[in-house]
Design a protein around this motif. Structure first.
Motif, PDB file in Angstrom:
ATOM      1  N   ARG A 196     -68.607   2.930 -15.920  1.00  0.00           N
ATOM      2  CA  ARG A 196     -67.483   2.329 -16.653  1.00  0.00           C
ATOM      3  C   ARG A 196     -67.973   1.655 -17.940  1.00  0.00           C
ATOM      4  O   ARG A 196     -67.316   1.715 -18.978  1.00  0.00           O
ATOM      5  CB  ARG A 196     -66.743   1.326 -15.774  1.00  0.00           C
ATOM      6  N   GLN A 197     -69.146   1.011 -17.865  1.00  0.00           N
ATOM      7  CA  GLN A 197     -69.726   0.386 -19.058  1.00  0.00           C
ATOM      8  C   GLN A 197     -70.028   1.439 -20.125  1.00  0.00           C
ATOM      9  O   GLN A 197     -69.729   1.245 -21.304  1.00  0.00           O
ATOM     10  CB  GLN A 197     -71.020  -0.355 -18.707  1.00  0.00           C
ATOM     11  N   ILE A 198     -70.625   2.537 -19.702  1.00  0.00           N
ATOM     12  CA  ILE A 198     -70.956   3.622 -20.641  1.00  0.00           C
ATOM     13  C   ILE A 198     -69.687   4.180 -21.263  1.00  0.00           C
ATOM     14  O   ILE A 198     -69.615   4.401 -22.473  1.00  0.00           O
ATOM     15  CB  ILE A 198     -71.767   4.731 -19.929  1.00  0.00           C
ATOM     16  N   LYS A 199     -68.676   4.386 -20.441  1.00  0.00           N
ATOM     17  CA  LYS A 199     -67.402   4.918 -20.936  1.00  0.00           C
ATOM     18  C   LYS A 199     -66.760   3.950 -21.927  1.00  0.00           C
ATOM     19  O   LYS A 199     -66.255   4.360 -22.969  1.00  0.00           O
ATOM     20  CB  LYS A 199     -66.459   5.188 -19.762  1.00  0.00           C
ATOM     21  N   LYS A 200     -66.820   2.657 -21.631  1.00  0.00           N
ATOM     22  CA  LYS A 200     -66.257   1.647 -22.522  1.00  0.00           C
ATOM     23  C   LYS A 200     -67.027   1.612 -23.847  1.00  0.00           C
ATOM     24  O   LYS A 200     -66.423   1.523 -24.912  1.00  0.00           O
ATOM     25  CB  LYS A 200     -66.304   0.276 -21.856  1.00  0.00           C
ATOM     26  N   GLN A 201     -68.356   1.717 -23.790  1.00  0.00           N
ATOM     27  CA  GLN A 201     -69.169   1.740 -25.005  1.00  0.00           C
ATOM     28  C   GLN A 201     -68.782   2.923 -25.891  1.00  0.00           C
ATOM     29  O   GLN A 201     -68.704   2.805 -27.101  1.00  0.00           O
ATOM     30  CB  GLN A 201     -70.658   1.811 -24.669  1.00  0.00           C
ATOM     31  N   GLU A 202     -68.539   4.063 -25.292  1.00  0.00           N
ATOM     32  CA  GLU A 202     -68.116   5.237 -26.046  1.00  0.00           C
ATOM     33  C   GLU A 202     -66.766   4.993 -26.695  1.00  0.00           C
ATOM     34  O   GLU A 202     -66.544   5.385 -27.826  1.00  0.00           O
ATOM     35  CB  GLU A 202     -68.057   6.474 -25.134  1.00  0.00           C
TER      36      GLU A 202
END
Length: 93
Positions: free
Chosen positions: A79-85
């Protein structure tokens, strides 16, 4: 006379090479040995690159729970990676 590769069994190999041969076979083990002998190799827990993970997260209906099992990341980290994107997309516009 030196034995042919077809005459070699996993039990003929030393230490970790036995274990590797049992998993990937004699031929692949000998190839691995020829290419990396003398080196110390560490296998990271994460197999997939972060770029690949990001790409998987961009698919419509990407199931975070299934991806976390497949990719070896926690759901929270995905979820963190997706939010960063998402944040990066917003900056570029």
């Amino acid at each position: 006379m030196i034995a042919q590769n077809s005459d070699i069994n996993a039990s003929d190999l030393s230490g970790i090479y036995q274990d590797i041969a049992e998993v990937i076979g004699i031929e692949a083990t000998l190839k691995l040995y020829d290419n990396f002998k003398g080196l110390q190799i560490t296998f990271p827990k994460k197999l997939y690159s972060i770029g690949y993970v990001r790409k998987q997260l961009t698919y419509p209906n990407a199931d975070i729970k299934q991806l976390s099992k497949k990719l070896g990341y926690t759901e929270r980290r995905l979820r963190q990676i997706k939010k960063q994107e998402g944040d990066k997309d917003g900056e570029e516009k």
